[in-house]
Design an enzyme around this catalytic site. Structure first.
Site, PDB file in Angstrom:
ATOM      1  N   LYS A  36      47.361 -30.259   6.401  1.00 52.33           N
ATOM      2  CA  LYS A  36      46.380 -29.641   7.312  1.00 52.33           C
ATOM      3  C   LYS A  36      47.022 -28.422   7.961  1.00 52.33           C
ATOM      4  O   LYS A  36      47.851 -28.556   8.858  1.00 52.33           O
ATOM      5  CB  LYS A  36      45.927 -30.616   8.405  1.00 52.33           C
ATOM      6  CG  LYS A  36      44.704 -30.053   9.132  1.00 52.33           C
ATOM      7  CD  LYS A  36      44.430 -30.691  10.474  1.00 52.33           C
ATOM      8  CE  LYS A  36      45.175 -30.028  11.600  1.00 52.33           C
ATOM      9  NZ  LYS A  36      44.779 -28.631  11.874  1.00 52.33           N
ATOM     10  N   GLU A  42      44.261 -24.541  12.288  1.00 50.70           N
ATOM     11  CA  GLU A  42      42.883 -24.057  12.171  1.00 50.70           C
ATOM     12  C   GLU A  42      42.767 -22.585  12.574  1.00 50.70           C
ATOM     13  O   GLU A  42      41.764 -21.938  12.326  1.00 50.70           O
ATOM     14  CB  GLU A  42      41.928 -24.920  13.001  1.00 50.70           C
ATOM     15  CG  GLU A  42      42.177 -24.947  14.501  1.00 50.70           C
ATOM     16  CD  GLU A  42      43.177 -26.025  14.920  1.00 50.70           C
ATOM     17  OE1 GLU A  42      44.182 -26.228  14.198  1.00 50.70           O
ATOM     18  OE2 GLU A  42      42.961 -26.643  15.988  1.00 50.70           O
ATOM     19  N   CYS A 102      59.241 -21.096  18.207  1.00 55.69           N
ATOM     20  CA  CYS A 102      59.741 -22.282  18.908  1.00 55.69           C
ATOM     21  C   CYS A 102      61.237 -22.145  19.182  1.00 55.69           C
ATOM     22  O   CYS A 102      61.798 -22.909  19.948  1.00 55.69           O
ATOM     23  CB  CYS A 102      59.482 -23.525  18.089  1.00 55.69           C
ATOM     24  SG  CYS A 102      60.320 -23.456  16.520  1.00 55.69           S
ATOM     25  N   GLU A 125      56.421 -24.249  28.892  1.00 56.20           N
ATOM     26  CA  GLU A 125      56.684 -23.335  27.773  1.00 56.20           C
ATOM     27  C   GLU A 125      55.623 -22.240  27.823  1.00 56.20           C
ATOM     28  O   GLU A 125      54.433 -22.519  27.663  1.00 56.20           O
ATOM     29  CB  GLU A 125      56.586 -24.113  26.452  1.00 56.20           C
ATOM     30  CG  GLU A 125      56.878 -23.270  25.235  1.00 56.20           C
ATOM     31  CD  GLU A 125      56.716 -24.033  23.917  1.00 56.20           C
ATOM     32  OE1 GLU A 125      55.909 -24.977  23.849  1.00 56.20           O
ATOM     33  OE2 GLU A 125      57.414 -23.671  22.956  1.00 56.20           O
ATOM     34  N   SER A 165      52.803 -28.505  19.485  1.00 51.54           N
ATOM     35  CA  SER A 165      53.067 -28.635  20.923  1.00 51.54           C
ATOM     36  C   SER A 165      53.409 -30.072  21.316  1.00 51.54           C
ATOM     37  O   SER A 165      53.137 -31.020  20.569  1.00 51.54           O
ATOM     38  CB  SER A 165      51.833 -28.179  21.696  1.00 51.54           C
ATOM     39  OG  SER A 165      50.768 -29.067  21.415  1.00 51.54           O
ATOM     40  N   PHE A 196      50.185 -22.872  14.605  1.00 49.67           N
ATOM     41  CA  PHE A 196      49.735 -21.527  14.240  1.00 49.67           C
ATOM     42  C   PHE A 196      50.872 -20.529  14.097  1.00 49.67           C
ATOM     43  O   PHE A 196      50.703 -19.483  13.481  1.00 49.67           O
ATOM     44  CB  PHE A 196      48.744 -21.003  15.308  1.00 49.67           C
ATOM     45  CG  PHE A 196      49.417 -20.455  16.537  1.00 49.67           C
ATOM     46  CD1 PHE A 196      49.904 -19.157  16.565  1.00 49.67           C
ATOM     47  CD2 PHE A 196      49.624 -21.253  17.656  1.00 49.67           C
ATOM     48  CE1 PHE A 196      50.557 -18.657  17.690  1.00 49.67           C
ATOM     49  CE2 PHE A 196      50.275 -20.769  18.773  1.00 49.67           C
ATOM     50  CZ  PHE A 196      50.747 -19.464  18.785  1.00 49.67           C
TER      51      PHE A 196
HETATM   52  P1  NAD Z   1      49.261 -27.345  18.711  1.00 47.41           P
HETATM   53  O1  NAD Z   1      49.941 -28.603  19.088  1.00 47.41           O
HETATM   54  O2  NAD Z   1      48.143 -26.857  19.536  1.00 47.41           O
HETATM   55  O3  NAD Z   1      48.680 -27.499  17.222  1.00 47.41           O
HETATM   56  C1  NAD Z   1      49.473 -28.020  16.178  1.00 47.41           C
HETATM   57  C2  NAD Z   1      48.595 -28.847  15.248  1.00 47.41           C
HETATM   58  O4  NAD Z   1      48.128 -30.003  15.946  1.00 47.41           O
HETATM   59  C3  NAD Z   1      47.372 -28.093  14.761  1.00 47.41           C
HETATM   60  O5  NAD Z   1      47.217 -28.338  13.380  1.00 47.41           O
HETATM   61  C4  NAD Z   1      46.230 -28.674  15.567  1.00 47.41           C
HETATM   62  O6  NAD Z   1      45.028 -28.727  14.837  1.00 47.41           O
HETATM   63  C5  NAD Z   1      46.711 -30.069  15.916  1.00 47.41           C
HETATM   64  N1  NAD Z   1      46.268 -30.505  17.253  1.00 47.41           N
HETATM   65  C6  NAD Z   1      46.286 -29.768  18.390  1.00 47.41           C
HETATM   66  N2  NAD Z   1      45.850 -30.506  19.420  1.00 47.41           N
HETATM   67  C7  NAD Z   1      45.547 -31.724  18.935  1.00 47.41           C
HETATM   68  C8  NAD Z   1      45.067 -32.930  19.517  1.00 47.41           C
HETATM   69  N3  NAD Z   1      44.791 -33.018  20.806  1.00 47.41           N
HETATM   70  N4  NAD Z   1      44.877 -33.998  18.726  1.00 47.41           N
HETATM   71  C9  NAD Z   1      45.159 -33.926  17.421  1.00 47.41           C
HETATM   72  N5  NAD Z   1      45.628 -32.814  16.814  1.00 47.41           N
HETATM   73  C10 NAD Z   1      45.824 -31.723  17.552  1.00 47.41           C
HETATM   74  O7  NAD Z   1      50.412 -26.241  18.559  1.00 47.41           O
HETATM   75  P2  NAD Z   1      50.229 -24.677  18.308  1.00 47.41           P
HETATM   76  O8  NAD Z   1      49.708 -24.048  19.536  1.00 47.41           O
HETATM   77  O9  NAD Z   1      49.524 -24.440  17.018  1.00 47.41           O
HETATM   78  O10 NAD Z   1      51.760 -24.248  18.081  1.00 47.41           O
HETATM   79  C11 NAD Z   1      52.609 -23.841  19.130  1.00 47.41           C
HETATM   80  C12 NAD Z   1      53.502 -24.966  19.577  1.00 47.41           C
HETATM   81  O11 NAD Z   1      54.241 -25.459  18.471  1.00 47.41           O
HETATM   82  C13 NAD Z   1      54.546 -24.546  20.599  1.00 47.41           C
HETATM   83  O12 NAD Z   1      54.655 -25.554  21.567  1.00 47.41           O
HETATM   84  C14 NAD Z   1      55.825 -24.438  19.783  1.00 47.41           C
HETATM   85  O13 NAD Z   1      57.027 -24.609  20.528  1.00 47.41           O
HETATM   86  C15 NAD Z   1      55.629 -25.540  18.809  1.00 47.41           C
HETATM   87  N6  NAD Z   1      56.443 -25.351  17.626  1.00 47.41           N
HETATM   88  C16 NAD Z   1      57.544 -26.143  17.481  1.00 47.41           C
HETATM   89  C17 NAD Z   1      58.375 -25.971  16.389  1.00 47.41           C
HETATM   90  C18 NAD Z   1      59.588 -26.824  16.219  1.00 47.41           C
HETATM   91  O14 NAD Z   1      60.103 -26.863  15.114  1.00 47.41           O
HETATM   92  N7  NAD Z   1      60.041 -27.525  17.243  1.00 47.41           N
HETATM   93  C19 NAD Z   1      58.072 -24.989  15.423  1.00 47.41           C
HETATM   94  C20 NAD Z   1      56.927 -24.220  15.601  1.00 47.41           C
HETATM   95  C21 NAD Z   1      56.113 -24.410  16.708  1.00 47.41           C
END
Ligand code: NAD
Length: 520
Positions: A196, A199, A304, A405, A249, A172
């Site tokens: 994708k 959401e 991030c 985090e 994440s 997000f």
């Molecule tokens: P998130 O992991 O909750 O969601 C990311 C994606 O994964 C979404 O599209 C979501 O629908 C999907 N998802 C979430 N849980 C899932 C599950 N259990 N099974 C399958 N799919 C699932 O992450 P977020 O909260 O949207 O983003 C924040 C996180 O992203 C932070 O931890 C941040 O550090 C990380 N991030 C990392 C970078 C990088 O380049 N290292 C860049 C941006 C964000």
């Protein structure tokens, strides 16, 4: 040309009087070149985090719709991969022009759905735009190698070819930049794509896809599906999808990495972070404090590459804490579209509650709360998920507020007696995304750059995100995979090497010279 059909509804939502209950447009799927409404009965609300107004409704794509998206991408692949590289590149030239022309509307959508300030939202779009610009120069990255005469009359050469259908799963926090890290390079390399978006804030990705279609992407080359766990599982398992790019994440990323790899795919997964700044006693106070405040509290700490831990070598003396607290206090909380906003809301009430719980756990474990952003209320936006800049001092590596985090505007301050001790702390953390050192000493900077076990390093630069002709190179717990996103490694991820050994018998030439047909 601007954005087509109902997409302007997303953009106008960033006005002080957002759509709210007036209308909640359905977020469209993009399948085989058509923006369509899902037939699902399951929908999620996309919510403005400064107001809690419902901006739009997001479909949980059905399995049949997902299959159609993958089939469309598979069907489009043979023609697209044989489309000449300069023709594919020309679509990217047009795409970058359309992104520039629609920058403000894209930014307004990001602000409405994600909460960040309009300036940050423009940065979100701009950093993605730079990847599109890099895709315009993809040709040299696609070249192979050749060695002549590896045996008598035999040459050996490699060519890079696209993989087929590839897919991307987005977080997000950068709703425009992260999709643009993925599909522009993938499709310009000749692949077709199923994206994708998050959401929570799908609007910018759908708007970008609309612009990419206007720029000339043939139907089926880019498809968009929405949803959460189910659609991700289908992406991991579908044998037609050859590679997965993930940003998000740790929990989701590690799961997707294992499941995707088990299904025989390439997976690159950018994961969570805990980025440290090491502040040496000789660092310039004004510029260092300004950099720390921007990197810790900017975008409400939901980057991030945010600096979430600062290690003061020689101690957190008043010389550092006073200007740091003054800088943090001067930041204004407000809805992202308000002119004076420096820090917007967190993405959800749950994210805010989690950050507040971690601050409390730090205090309970003995950290000193020098500045407490809990309980702030922003007039006019009383329902927003706001958390003010927060500074914790006396934090130690065993505390939960350090190990987790927080992903909010919270800076944890640690202390070290030497650069070696600071390096030990940074290298002992499970994450290895980014880090920065602030110093006037070239020797200290050089030692830090060489010995720190982290993939992106800033020297007097707080957020060292590489430009897209390099790669986004997080290490250790912040990355799973082999080839990083964008840059040369990004193109390598989306292509595979074919190695050809070729022999053209010299006798054929003699026959042709004699005027006869060559031997079949
Ligand atoms: P998130 O992991 O909750 O969601 C990311 C994606 O994964 C979404 O599209 C979501 O629908 C999907 N998802 C979430 N849980 C899932 C599950 N259990 N099974 C399958 N799919 C699932 O992450 P977020 O909260 O949207 O983003 C924040 C996180 O992203 C932070 O931890 C941040 O550090 C990380 N991030 C990392 C970078 C990088 O380049 N290292 C860049 C941006 C964000």
């Amino acid at each position: 040309p601007g954005l087509s059909w109902g997409l302007r509804l997303f953009a106008s939502a960033a006005a002080p009087n957002p759509l709210g209950s007036v209308a909640s447009p359905k977020v469209k799927l993009l399948i085989d070149g058509e923006f369509v409404d899902s037939t699902t009965e399951n929908w999620l609300d996309v919510v403005n985090p400064a107001t809690q107004d419902v901006l739009s409704r997001l479909p949980l794509t059905t399995k049949a719709e997902f299959d159609s998206a993958v089939t469309a991408a598979a069907k489009a692949f043979p023609k697209w991969r044989s489309t000449p590289v300069p023709t594919r590149v020309r679509v990217m030239f047009k795409f970058q022009e359309l992104i520039r022309a629609n920058m403000d509307e894209l930014a307004r959508s990001v602000t409405a759905e994600q909460g960040k300030t309009l300036a940050d939202a423009r940065g979100d779009v701009f950093r993605g735009l730079e990847v599109v610009e890099t895709a315009c120069g993809i040709a040299p990255y696609l070249s192979g190698e050749l060695v002549e005469n590896v045996a008598g009359g035999i040459d050996c050469y490699s060519i890079r070819q696209p993989l087929g259908v590839v897919a991307g799963i987005c977080p997000f926090n950068f709703p425009a930049m992260v999709p643009l890290w993925m599909f522009p390079l993938a499709v310009t390399a000749g692949n077709t794509f199923v994206l994708k978006p998050s959401e929570r804030d799908p609007g910018a990705a759908v708007m970008l896809a609309d612009l990419a279609m206007q720029a000339g992407l043939p139907k089926g080359v880019l498809n968009i599906v929405h949803g959460s766990r189910d659609v991700v599982n289908w992406m991991c398992d579908d044998p037609a999808i050859k590679a997965l790019s993930f940003v998000g994440s740790d929990t989701a990323g590690r799961y997707i990495y294992s499941r995707g790899c088990a299904a025989g795919k390439r997976v690159q997964a950018n994961l969570g972070a805990k980025n440290h700044a090491v502040v040496m006693p000789d660092a310039d106070v004004d510029s260092t404090v300004k950099a720390l405040a921007g990197a810790a509290f900017g975008a409400a700490g939901q980057r991030c590459m945010a600096i979430s831990a600062a290690i003061f070598v020689g101690g957190l003396t008043d010389r550092w804490s006073e200007p740091l607290l003054a800088a943090a206090r001067s930041l204004r909380l407000n809805a992202g579209w308000e002119k004076d906003a420096d820090v917007g809301p967190l993405i959800s009430p749950e994210a805010k509650a989690r950050a507040e719980r971690l601050i409390a756990s730090g205090a309970a474990a003995g950290a000193r709360v020098l500045l407490d952003g809990r309980g702030v209320v922003v007039p006019g936006y009383e329902r927003g998920n706001f958390l003010g800049p927060t500074v914790l001092a006396g934090v130690t590596p065993n505390m939960e507020c350090y190990r987790e985090e927080i992903f909010g505007p919270v800076l944890s301050c640690l202390e070290a007696s030497s650069l070696d001790e600071a390096l030990q702390i940074v290298n002992g953390n499970e994450h290895g995304n980014g880090t920065a050192i602030f110093t006037r000493s070239g020797a200290a900077a050089r030692k830090f750059q060489s010995e720190v076990d982290v993939g992106m390093v800033g020297i007097n630069v707080p957020i060292p995100v590489p430009l897209p002709f390099f790669s986004f190179s997080g290490w250790r717990g912040s990355f799973a995979g082999d080839l990083h996103m964008y840059g040369r490694a990004g193109v390598q991820f989306y292509t595979q090497t074919k190695t050809v050994t070729s022999k053209w018998p010299a006798e054929d030439l003699k026959v042709i010279s004699a005027g006869a047909a060559p031997v079949a």
